[in-house]
Design a protein around this motif. Sequence first.
Motif, PDB file in Angstrom:
ATOM      1  N   LEU A 209     -28.083  70.798  20.644  1.00  0.00           N
ATOM      2  CA  LEU A 209     -29.460  70.643  20.180  1.00  0.00           C
ATOM      3  C   LEU A 209     -29.882  69.180  20.234  1.00  0.00           C
ATOM      4  CD1 LEU A 209     -32.024  71.801  18.918  1.00  0.00           C
ATOM      5  CD2 LEU A 209     -30.929  71.568  16.675  1.00  0.00           C
ATOM      6  N   CYS A 210     -29.043  68.286  19.769  1.00  0.00           N
ATOM      7  CA  CYS A 210     -29.368  66.855  19.803  1.00  0.00           C
ATOM      8  C   CYS A 210     -29.550  66.356  21.229  1.00  0.00           C
ATOM      9  CB  CYS A 210     -28.293  66.050  19.078  1.00  0.00           C
ATOM     10  SG  CYS A 210     -28.326  66.268  17.290  1.00  0.00           S
ATOM     11  N   ASN A 211     -28.700  66.803  22.143  1.00  0.00           N
ATOM     12  CA  ASN A 211     -28.831  66.399  23.543  1.00  0.00           C
ATOM     13  C   ASN A 211     -30.145  66.870  24.143  1.00  0.00           C
ATOM     14  OD1 ASN A 211     -26.368  65.074  23.582  1.00  0.00           O
ATOM     15  ND2 ASN A 211     -25.247  66.852  24.345  1.00  0.00           N
ATOM     16  N   LEU A 212     -30.542  68.100  23.852  1.00  0.00           N
ATOM     17  CA  LEU A 212     -31.813  68.616  24.382  1.00  0.00           C
ATOM     18  C   LEU A 212     -33.008  67.915  23.756  1.00  0.00           C
ATOM     19  CD1 LEU A 212     -31.000  72.406  24.634  1.00  0.00           C
ATOM     20  CD2 LEU A 212     -31.519  70.860  26.519  1.00  0.00           C
ATOM     21  N   ILE A 213     -32.944  67.635  22.483  1.00  0.00           N
ATOM     22  CA  ILE A 213     -34.043  66.919  21.824  1.00  0.00           C
ATOM     23  C   ILE A 213     -34.181  65.520  22.410  1.00  0.00           C
ATOM     24  CG2 ILE A 213     -34.745  65.844  19.646  1.00  0.00           C
ATOM     25  CD1 ILE A 213     -33.702  68.369  18.231  1.00  0.00           C
ATOM     26  N   ALA A 214     -33.055  64.866  22.635  1.00  0.00           N
ATOM     27  CA  ALA A 214     -33.095  63.514  23.191  1.00  0.00           C
ATOM     28  C   ALA A 214     -33.733  63.492  24.577  1.00  0.00           C
ATOM     29  CB  ALA A 214     -31.686  62.939  23.253  1.00  0.00           C
ATOM     30  N   ARG A 215     -33.515  64.528  25.361  1.00  0.00           N
ATOM     31  CA  ARG A 215     -34.096  64.589  26.710  1.00  0.00           C
ATOM     32  C   ARG A 215     -35.561  64.981  26.710  1.00  0.00           C
ATOM     33  NH1 ARG A 215     -29.004  67.412  29.172  1.00  0.00           N
ATOM     34  NH2 ARG A 215     -29.920  69.133  28.056  1.00  0.00           N
ATOM     35  N   SER A 216     -36.033  65.662  25.646  1.00  0.00           N
ATOM     36  CA  SER A 216     -37.392  66.198  25.662  1.00  0.00           C
ATOM     37  C   SER A 216     -38.435  65.253  25.080  1.00  0.00           C
ATOM     38  CB  SER A 216     -37.445  67.525  24.895  1.00  0.00           C
ATOM     39  OG  SER A 216     -37.282  67.289  23.504  1.00  0.00           O
TER      40      SER A 216
ATOM     41  N   THR B  98     -41.685  70.967  18.793  1.00  0.00           N
ATOM     42  CA  THR B  98     -40.509  70.249  19.275  1.00  0.00           C
ATOM     43  C   THR B  98     -40.277  70.395  20.769  1.00  0.00           C
ATOM     44  OG1 THR B  98     -39.001  72.076  18.825  1.00  0.00           O
ATOM     45  CG2 THR B  98     -39.319  70.450  17.061  1.00  0.00           C
ATOM     46  N   ASP B  99     -40.887  71.361  21.405  1.00  0.00           N
ATOM     47  CA  ASP B  99     -40.693  71.609  22.841  1.00  0.00           C
ATOM     48  C   ASP B  99     -39.238  71.852  23.203  1.00  0.00           C
ATOM     49  OD1 ASP B  99     -43.401  71.400  23.457  1.00  0.00           O
ATOM     50  OD2 ASP B  99     -43.268  69.231  23.736  1.00  0.00           O
ATOM     51  N   VAL B 100     -38.441  72.332  22.250  1.00  0.00           N
ATOM     52  CA  VAL B 100     -37.047  72.668  22.525  1.00  0.00           C
ATOM     53  C   VAL B 100     -36.906  74.176  22.464  1.00  0.00           C
ATOM     54  CG1 VAL B 100     -34.679  72.493  21.691  1.00  0.00           C
ATOM     55  CG2 VAL B 100     -36.159  70.490  21.647  1.00  0.00           C
ATOM     56  N   ASN B 101     -36.424  74.745  23.537  1.00  0.00           N
ATOM     57  CA  ASN B 101     -36.204  76.174  23.611  1.00  0.00           C
ATOM     58  C   ASN B 101     -34.818  76.467  23.047  1.00  0.00           C
ATOM     59  OD1 ASN B 101     -35.321  78.721  24.574  1.00  0.00           O
ATOM     60  ND2 ASN B 101     -36.877  78.660  26.178  1.00  0.00           N
ATOM     61  N   MET B 102     -34.754  77.233  21.956  1.00  0.00           N
ATOM     62  CA  MET B 102     -33.471  77.503  21.320  1.00  0.00           C
ATOM     63  C   MET B 102     -32.521  78.267  22.249  1.00  0.00           C
ATOM     64  SD  MET B 102     -33.290  75.953  18.610  1.00  0.00           S
ATOM     65  CE  MET B 102     -34.537  74.810  18.124  1.00  0.00           C
ATOM     66  N   ASP B 103     -33.063  79.054  23.170  1.00  0.00           N
ATOM     67  CA  ASP B 103     -32.207  79.725  24.147  1.00  0.00           C
ATOM     68  C   ASP B 103     -31.504  78.697  25.035  1.00  0.00           C
ATOM     69  OD1 ASP B 103     -32.932  82.215  23.168  1.00  0.00           O
ATOM     70  OD2 ASP B 103     -34.584  82.428  24.593  1.00  0.00           O
ATOM     71  N   SER B 104     -32.192  77.601  25.346  1.00  0.00           N
ATOM     72  CA  SER B 104     -31.571  76.542  26.140  1.00  0.00           C
ATOM     73  C   SER B 104     -30.434  75.878  25.377  1.00  0.00           C
ATOM     74  CB  SER B 104     -32.608  75.483  26.528  1.00  0.00           C
ATOM     75  OG  SER B 104     -33.570  76.042  27.381  1.00  0.00           O
ATOM     76  N   VAL B 105     -30.585  75.787  24.062  1.00  0.00           N
ATOM     77  CA  VAL B 105     -29.504  75.218  23.253  1.00  0.00           C
ATOM     78  C   VAL B 105     -28.271  76.100  23.372  1.00  0.00           C
ATOM     79  CG1 VAL B 105     -28.753  74.591  20.922  1.00  0.00           C
ATOM     80  CG2 VAL B 105     -31.095  74.099  21.646  1.00  0.00           C
ATOM     81  N   ILE B 106     -28.460  77.409  23.225  1.00  0.00           N
ATOM     82  CA  ILE B 106     -27.338  78.337  23.330  1.00  0.00           C
ATOM     83  C   ILE B 106     -26.695  78.233  24.709  1.00  0.00           C
ATOM     84  CG2 ILE B 106     -26.622  80.761  23.291  1.00  0.00           C
ATOM     85  CD1 ILE B 106     -27.327  79.759  20.519  1.00  0.00           C
ATOM     86  N   CYS B 107     -27.503  78.183  25.751  1.00  0.00           N
ATOM     87  CA  CYS B 107     -26.964  78.092  27.113  1.00  0.00           C
ATOM     88  C   CYS B 107     -26.211  76.787  27.336  1.00  0.00           C
ATOM     89  CB  CYS B 107     -28.093  78.228  28.133  1.00  0.00           C
ATOM     90  SG  CYS B 107     -28.768  79.891  28.230  1.00  0.00           S
TER      91      CYS B 107
ATOM     92  N   TRP C  48     -25.489  85.527  27.422  1.00  0.00           N
ATOM     93  CA  TRP C  48     -25.125  85.552  26.007  1.00  0.00           C
ATOM     94  C   TRP C  48     -26.003  86.588  25.348  1.00  0.00           C
ATOM     95  CZ3 TRP C  48     -28.364  84.131  21.907  1.00  0.00           C
ATOM     96  CH2 TRP C  48     -29.561  83.514  22.252  1.00  0.00           C
ATOM     97  N   LEU C  49     -25.610  87.025  24.178  1.00  0.00           N
ATOM     98  CA  LEU C  49     -26.345  88.082  23.498  1.00  0.00           C
ATOM     99  C   LEU C  49     -27.026  87.535  22.254  1.00  0.00           C
ATOM    100  CD1 LEU C  49     -23.695  90.931  23.721  1.00  0.00           C
ATOM    101  CD2 LEU C  49     -25.559  90.410  25.293  1.00  0.00           C
ATOM    102  N   GLY C  50     -28.240  87.957  22.076  1.00  0.00           N
ATOM    103  CA  GLY C  50     -29.014  87.575  20.898  1.00  0.00           C
ATOM    104  C   GLY C  50     -29.642  88.808  20.287  1.00  0.00           C
ATOM    105  N   GLN C  51     -30.590  88.573  19.403  1.00  0.00           N
ATOM    106  CA  GLN C  51     -31.234  89.682  18.704  1.00  0.00           C
ATOM    107  C   GLN C  51     -32.730  89.446  18.682  1.00  0.00           C
ATOM    108  OE1 GLN C  51     -30.172  89.928  14.565  1.00  0.00           O
ATOM    109  NE2 GLN C  51     -30.599  92.100  14.492  1.00  0.00           N
ATOM    110  N   ASP C  52     -33.487  90.480  18.981  1.00  0.00           N
ATOM    111  CA  ASP C  52     -34.933  90.422  18.873  1.00  0.00           C
ATOM    112  C   ASP C  52     -35.279  90.423  17.389  1.00  0.00           C
ATOM    113  OD1 ASP C  52     -37.659  91.071  18.608  1.00  0.00           O
ATOM    114  OD2 ASP C  52     -37.662  92.135  20.512  1.00  0.00           O
TER     115      ASP C  52
END
Length: 108
Positions: free
Chosen positions: A20-27, A38-47, A92-96
């Motif tokens: 998460l910190c790495n993605l925030i730093a890039r965005s 925040t423009d951070v996609n939580m799915d991208s964090v998981i990936c 990866w698996l998540g939940q709606d």
Amino acid sequence: SVFYLHPQLVRIVQDYSTSLCNLIARSEPNLSDLRNLTDVNMDSVICSLPEESRCAVSKPALEAIFKAATGDSNKLRWANELRQEVNSGKCWLGQDPSTDNVLRMVQL
């Protein structure tokens, strides 16, 4: 404490925080507690998580799938194929949040 009862969560939380910190730093976000600013996609964090943590995040959903497939050989075969995809890092698996359905997530 949750970590005392489930020590395996420590590594997942560390990996998630780092990703998460790495993605925030890039965005270059407009930091806010409002998720949509925040423009951070939580799915991208998981990936971005290491494979072991990404698999651990999917584990509860996989367990639910196997429980639902009990007694049905076709569903069990499909569940095993899905587990292989998760373990190989293909998804990866998540939940709606609105339906509680299990979702299979892939990164494009």
